[in-house]
Design a protein around this motif. Structure first.
Motif, PDB file in Angstrom:
ATOM      1  N   ASN B  49       0.839  -1.199   0.000  1.00 43.00           N
ATOM      2  CA  ASN B  49       0.000   0.000   0.000  1.00 43.00           C
ATOM      3  C   ASN B  49       0.876   1.252   0.000  1.00 43.00           C
ATOM      4  OD1 ASN B  49      -2.413  -1.411   0.140  1.00 43.00           O
ATOM      5  ND2 ASN B  49      -2.211  -1.642   2.359  1.00 43.00           N
ATOM      6  N   GLY B  50       0.494   2.216  -0.817  1.00 43.29           N
ATOM      7  CA  GLY B  50       1.224   3.475  -0.828  1.00 43.29           C
ATOM      8  C   GLY B  50       2.525   3.437  -1.595  1.00 43.29           C
ATOM      9  N   ALA B  51       2.752   2.356  -2.360  1.00 46.85           N
ATOM     10  CA  ALA B  51       4.021   2.225  -3.071  1.00 46.85           C
ATOM     11  C   ALA B  51       4.049   3.069  -4.338  1.00 46.85           C
ATOM     12  CB  ALA B  51       4.273   0.761  -3.426  1.00 46.85           C
ATOM     13  N   GLY B  52       2.880   3.430  -4.840  1.00 50.16           N
ATOM     14  CA  GLY B  52       2.839   4.232  -6.068  1.00 50.16           C
ATOM     15  C   GLY B  52       2.134   3.545  -7.214  1.00 50.16           C
ATOM     16  N   LYS B  53       1.446   2.425  -6.927  1.00 55.66           N
ATOM     17  CA  LYS B  53       0.737   1.694  -7.983  1.00 55.66           C
ATOM     18  C   LYS B  53      -0.344   2.550  -8.632  1.00 55.66           C
ATOM     19  CE  LYS B  53      -0.863  -1.730  -5.597  1.00 55.66           C
ATOM     20  NZ  LYS B  53      -0.401  -1.403  -4.242  1.00 55.66           N
ATOM     21  N   SER B  54      -1.232   3.066  -7.794  1.00 51.18           N
ATOM     22  CA  SER B  54      -2.355   3.830  -8.337  1.00 51.18           C
ATOM     23  C   SER B  54      -1.879   5.112  -9.012  1.00 51.18           C
ATOM     24  CB  SER B  54      -3.351   4.160  -7.236  1.00 51.18           C
ATOM     25  OG  SER B  54      -3.962   2.981  -6.786  1.00 51.18           O
ATOM     26  N   THR B  55      -0.840   5.714  -8.435  1.00 54.42           N
ATOM     27  CA  THR B  55      -0.296   6.929  -9.058  1.00 54.42           C
ATOM     28  C   THR B  55       0.190   6.602 -10.469  1.00 54.42           C
ATOM     29  OG1 THR B  55       0.392   7.680  -6.881  1.00 54.42           O
ATOM     30  CG2 THR B  55       1.369   8.799  -8.762  1.00 54.42           C
ATOM     31  N   THR B  56       0.867   5.451 -10.618  1.00 55.34           N
ATOM     32  CA  THR B  56       1.322   5.052 -11.950  1.00 55.34           C
ATOM     33  C   THR B  56       0.143   4.881 -12.897  1.00 55.34           C
ATOM     34  OG1 THR B  56       3.043   3.791 -10.810  1.00 55.34           O
ATOM     35  CG2 THR B  56       2.822   3.446 -13.181  1.00 55.34           C
ATOM     36  N   ILE B  57      -0.879   4.145 -12.416  1.00 57.35           N
ATOM     37  CA  ILE B  57      -2.061   3.906 -13.251  1.00 57.35           C
ATOM     38  C   ILE B  57      -2.681   5.232 -13.669  1.00 57.35           C
ATOM     39  CG2 ILE B  57      -4.402   2.946 -13.252  1.00 57.35           C
ATOM     40  CD1 ILE B  57      -2.456   0.720 -13.241  1.00 57.35           C
ATOM     41  N   LYS B  58      -2.776   6.161 -12.736  1.00 58.52           N
ATOM     42  CA  LYS B  58      -3.402   7.448 -13.046  1.00 58.52           C
ATOM     43  C   LYS B  58      -2.579   8.257 -14.028  1.00 58.52           C
ATOM     44  CE  LYS B  58      -6.161   7.614  -8.926  1.00 58.52           C
ATOM     45  NZ  LYS B  58      -6.268   8.062  -7.545  1.00 58.52           N
ATOM     46  N   MET B  59      -1.267   8.079 -14.001  1.00 59.02           N
ATOM     47  CA  MET B  59      -0.445   8.777 -14.992  1.00 59.02           C
ATOM     48  C   MET B  59      -0.584   8.112 -16.362  1.00 59.02           C
ATOM     49  SD  MET B  59       2.966  10.116 -13.072  1.00 59.02           S
ATOM     50  CE  MET B  59       3.558   8.549 -12.484  1.00 59.02           C
ATOM     51  N   LEU B  60      -0.719   6.775 -16.360  1.00 61.70           N
ATOM     52  CA  LEU B  60      -0.875   6.056 -17.636  1.00 61.70           C
ATOM     53  C   LEU B  60      -2.178   6.421 -18.326  1.00 61.70           C
ATOM     54  CD1 LEU B  60       0.278   2.412 -16.777  1.00 61.70           C
ATOM     55  CD2 LEU B  60       1.535   4.187 -17.971  1.00 61.70           C
ATOM     56  N   THR B  61      -3.200   6.758 -17.527  1.00 67.36           N
ATOM     57  CA  THR B  61      -4.503   7.052 -18.118  1.00 67.36           C
ATOM     58  C   THR B  61      -4.713   8.544 -18.339  1.00 67.36           C
ATOM     59  OG1 THR B  61      -5.353   6.966 -15.874  1.00 67.36           O
ATOM     60  CG2 THR B  61      -5.660   5.017 -17.212  1.00 67.36           C
ATOM     61  N   GLY B  62      -3.738   9.358 -17.924  1.00 66.09           N
ATOM     62  CA  GLY B  62      -3.837  10.795 -18.172  1.00 66.09           C
ATOM     63  C   GLY B  62      -4.552  11.557 -17.079  1.00 66.09           C
ATOM     64  N   ILE B  63      -4.939  10.863 -15.993  1.00 66.49           N
ATOM     65  CA  ILE B  63      -5.632  11.550 -14.901  1.00 66.49           C
ATOM     66  C   ILE B  63      -4.668  12.477 -14.174  1.00 66.49           C
ATOM     67  CG2 ILE B  63      -6.754  11.186 -12.671  1.00 66.49           C
ATOM     68  CD1 ILE B  63      -7.922   8.597 -13.839  1.00 66.49           C
ATOM     69  N   LEU B  64      -3.452  11.982 -13.944  1.00 67.57           N
ATOM     70  CA  LEU B  64      -2.429  12.794 -13.293  1.00 67.57           C
ATOM     71  C   LEU B  64      -1.346  13.147 -14.302  1.00 67.57           C
ATOM     72  CD1 LEU B  64      -1.844  10.983  -9.872  1.00 67.57           C
ATOM     73  CD2 LEU B  64      -2.901  13.207 -10.227  1.00 67.57           C
ATOM     74  N   THR B  65      -0.826  14.352 -14.183  1.00 64.42           N
ATOM     75  CA  THR B  65       0.282  14.772 -15.032  1.00 64.42           C
ATOM     76  C   THR B  65       1.581  14.460 -14.297  1.00 64.42           C
ATOM     77  OG1 THR B  65      -1.151  16.600 -15.648  1.00 64.42           O
ATOM     78  CG2 THR B  65       1.129  16.724 -16.375  1.00 64.42           C
ATOM     79  N   PRO B  66       2.510  13.723 -14.928  1.00 67.32           N
ATOM     80  CA  PRO B  66       3.772  13.442 -14.229  1.00 67.32           C
ATOM     81  C   PRO B  66       4.582  14.719 -14.030  1.00 67.32           C
ATOM     82  CG  PRO B  66       3.840  12.597 -16.480  1.00 67.32           C
ATOM     83  CD  PRO B  66       2.459  13.105 -16.252  1.00 67.32           C
ATOM     84  N   THR B  67       5.351  14.779 -12.937  1.00 67.29           N
ATOM     85  CA  THR B  67       6.163  15.974 -12.719  1.00 67.29           C
ATOM     86  C   THR B  67       7.473  15.890 -13.495  1.00 67.29           C
ATOM     87  OG1 THR B  67       6.448  14.935 -10.556  1.00 67.29           O
ATOM     88  CG2 THR B  67       5.375  17.046 -10.592  1.00 67.29           C
ATOM     89  N   SER B  68       7.893  14.659 -13.844  1.00 66.40           N
ATOM     90  CA  SER B  68       9.090  14.543 -14.680  1.00 66.40           C
ATOM     91  C   SER B  68       8.989  13.274 -15.515  1.00 66.40           C
ATOM     92  CB  SER B  68      10.342  14.515 -13.808  1.00 66.40           C
ATOM     93  OG  SER B  68      10.277  13.397 -12.941  1.00 66.40           O
ATOM     94  N   GLY B  69       9.799  13.194 -16.560  1.00 65.75           N
ATOM     95  CA  GLY B  69       9.844  11.996 -17.387  1.00 65.75           C
ATOM     96  C   GLY B  69       8.841  12.025 -18.528  1.00 65.75           C
ATOM     97  N   ARG B  70       8.816  10.905 -19.266  1.00 63.37           N
ATOM     98  CA  ARG B  70       8.027  10.841 -20.484  1.00 63.37           C
ATOM     99  C   ARG B  70       7.199   9.557 -20.466  1.00 63.37           C
ATOM    100  NH1 ARG B  70       8.627   9.073 -25.414  1.00 63.37           N
ATOM    101  NH2 ARG B  70      10.326   7.770 -24.665  1.00 63.37           N
ATOM    102  N   ILE B  71       5.948   9.641 -20.887  1.00 62.53           N
ATOM    103  CA  ILE B  71       5.085   8.457 -20.952  1.00 62.53           C
ATOM    104  C   ILE B  71       4.479   8.361 -22.345  1.00 62.53           C
ATOM    105  CG2 ILE B  71       3.097   7.253 -19.962  1.00 62.53           C
ATOM    106  CD1 ILE B  71       3.375   8.780 -17.470  1.00 62.53           C
ATOM    107  N   GLN B  72       4.407   7.151 -22.870  1.00 66.07           N
ATOM    108  CA  GLN B  72       3.687   6.911 -24.116  1.00 66.07           C
ATOM    109  C   GLN B  72       2.784   5.707 -23.898  1.00 66.07           C
ATOM    110  OE1 GLN B  72       4.869   7.489 -28.010  1.00 66.07           O
ATOM    111  NE2 GLN B  72       4.638   9.518 -27.135  1.00 66.07           N
ATOM    112  N   VAL B  73       1.502   5.877 -24.170  1.00 62.71           N
ATOM    113  CA  VAL B  73       0.576   4.749 -24.120  1.00 62.71           C
ATOM    114  C   VAL B  73      -0.144   4.708 -25.457  1.00 62.71           C
ATOM    115  CG1 VAL B  73      -1.409   3.720 -22.972  1.00 62.71           C
ATOM    116  CG2 VAL B  73       0.275   4.966 -21.626  1.00 62.71           C
TER     117      VAL B  73
END
Lengths: 262, 257
Positions: B49-73
């Motif tokens: 819990n709290g490891a960052g799983k949901s945050t990752t999912i939310k960045m993959l779906t565009g709900i959250l904007t990452p503060t650094s790095g690049r994502i392509q889905v």
């Protein structure tokens, strides 16, 4: 965008129509309660002959025009101020995974059909006012223009208020101060207020363009504050500028969205 | 299909420490995360819990904007092209429905057909297929709020797949489900991946999901990737004969220490 909006509205009305009695009562209730506003104005006029230099039909016209704008904006986009609740409950995430603007989705979520009662009430007052005024037909074109601009102004203020809720989820009341407050403020001729307030709602929060400035044109009255004549035609420009500010605020809010845990 | 390159996300947390004083602390929910998922893969995404799983999912779906790095889905940057991406990706949140609470399931599906602009005929056959496999027939006309958790989850999965996306992302899809519902969801996901070649990424705390479904496992802890490999590789990190629970417990506690 419009297609999706209509689609969502129809879906929500169908859902609400499963309780027809509740829907009818709420609409009638909204008509009656907002009617009390007008009753208050009528009571004032039973004691004085004019309000801020305006007669009863003139005040009814100003009230009706602003009321139409406010009620239509409230009906079409008023739910946007529930953003904070959606953010808190985590339901905003679900809107972000759909291929449709979250703004449209939140605006029609549980579309409040009963707000039509308020529109009907404002339209009635506007019609009665106009019937007693004998406005020359060359000036009538301004009435739909001012109602539309008013809708844009109120919607933009709502949007700015809810954009703040992306970071401050409980800030809904700040927006209300300007929307519900603005709705109330513009029910009366602005000449009843102090000059500084009128300047503020002309040049800072452009509420004066909802009904006051264009209304002076329709009524063909000199500006009690002596502001320039051309301001009367500036409502579309003011609405456009405010809409752009609102769009920018919304976009920047969305980028700052933090979602909830889990 | 999914590419992350040095992705980080921080949250600023303000804690009240005195009457007026506030401490500002920066929390790294995800830091310098890089991985790739190829088309057709079935990947389990594990972590405490709290490891960052949901945050990752939310960045993959565009709900959250990452503060650094690049994502392509599916070839798109999620936060910039969120609405376009929505047509190419299916998302299921186990903890929370994406359906409309007061609408019958059938109306929700019709609405989704219009939102995603799916052709009527294609929609009909897809819906019939999903109804059959996920056994939705019995409760299609009930409002979502009246559904049991298992029914709702199957409805949610169907909703995420009506537009036939090449990528499906699930955040704890089996949470709170009984053994029968769990088995139904698992069977369905396995079939989807095998038959349609849909790329699936799921987070879970249920190690049965991992054992029965995923060929590849990624483990995230404190915001960075702690393990990436096959289920066999995962087992190999612990002494012979250890159960998968023991293997994962070892990994979680090792990372925390």
């Amino acid at each position: 965008m419009t297609r999706v909006y209509v689609l969502l509205v129809v879906t929500w009305i169908r859902a609400a129509a499963q309780y027809p009695v509740s829907m009818t009562l709420l609409t009638a209730g909204s008509f009656l309660v907002t009617g009390l506003d007008m009753a208050a104005i009528a009571v004032i006029f039973s004691h004085v002959g004019s309000l801020g230099g305006f007669t009863l039909p003139e005040v009814m016209f100003l009230y009706g025009a602003s009321g139409m704008s406010f009620a239509l904006a409230d009906l079409l986009f008023g739910n946007v101020d529930r953003l904070g609740q959606h953010v808190k409950a985590g339901t905003f995430d679900a809107m972000l995974i759909r291929p449709v603007s979250p703004f449209v989705q939140i605006a029609v979520e549980r579309f409040s059909f009963q707000r039509l009662g308020r529109v009907a009430q404002a339209a009635t007052v506007l019609a009665i006012g106009l019937a007693h005024l004998h406005v020359p037909w060359q000036r009538l074109w301004m009435i739909p223009v001012m109602v539309v601009c008013g809708i844009v102004v109120f919607t933009a203020i709502w949007t700015i208020g809810s954009s703040i809720q992306f970071t401050l989820t409980d800030a809904g009341e700040v927006g209300h101060a300007f929307t519900y407050g603005g709705g109330q403020l513009t029910q009366y001729p602005l000449s009843v207020y102090g000059a500084d307030l009128v300047r503020a709602v002309t040049f800072i929060v452009p509420l004066a363009f909802v009904n006051w400035q264009p209304g002076l044109y329709v009524l063909d009255r000199p500006d009690p504050l002596g502001l320039p004549y051309w301001l009367r035609f500036l409502a579309p420009a003011a609405a456009l500028v405010l809409a752009c500010v609102a769009a920018l605020a919304w976009r920047s809010g969305l980028r700052r969205y933090r979602s909830t845990g889990s | 299909m999914i590419e992350l390159d040095g992705v980080g996300r921080t949250f600023t947390v303000r804690a009240r420490t005195g009457r007026l004083r506030r401490d500002t602390r920066v929390v790294h929910a995800v830091r310098d995360l890089s991985f790739e998922v190829a088309a057709g893969e079935f990947v389990g995404y594990l972590g405490p819990n709290g490891a960052g799983k949901s945050t990752t999912i939310k960045m993959l779906t565009g709900i959250l904007t990452p503060t650094s790095g690049r994502i392509q889905v599916a070839g798109l940057d999620p936060s910039r092209r969120r609405t376009t991406l929505a047509r190419r990706i299916g998302v299921v949140f186990g903890q929370r429905t994406t359906l409309w609470w007061d609408l019958p399931l059938r109306d929700s599906f019709t609405l989704i057909r219009h939102l995603y602009k799916v052709d009527q005929k294609v929609h009909q056959s897809r819906l019939a297929e999903l109804c059959e496999v996920l056994e939705l027939g019995g409760f299609l006309d009930k409002p979502v709020r009246q559904l049991s958790l298992g029914q709702r989850m199957r409805g949610d999965i169907a909703a995420a797949l009506l537009h036939d996306p090449p990528v499906l992302v699930l955040d704890e899809p089996t949470i709170g489900l009984d053994v029968v519902s769990k088995a139904a969801v698992r069977d369905f996901l396995r079939g989807l991946n095998a038959e349609r070649g849909t790329t699936v990424l799921l987070t879970t705390h249920d190690l049965g999901d991992i054992e029965r479904l995923c060929r590849r496992v990624m483990l995230i802890d404190h915001g960075s990737l702690a393990f990436d490999g096959t289920v066999e590789d995962l087992r190999a990190t612990a002494p012979e004969g250890a159960s998968i629970e023991e293997v994962v417990t070892r990994l979680y506690t090792r990372q925390a220490g």
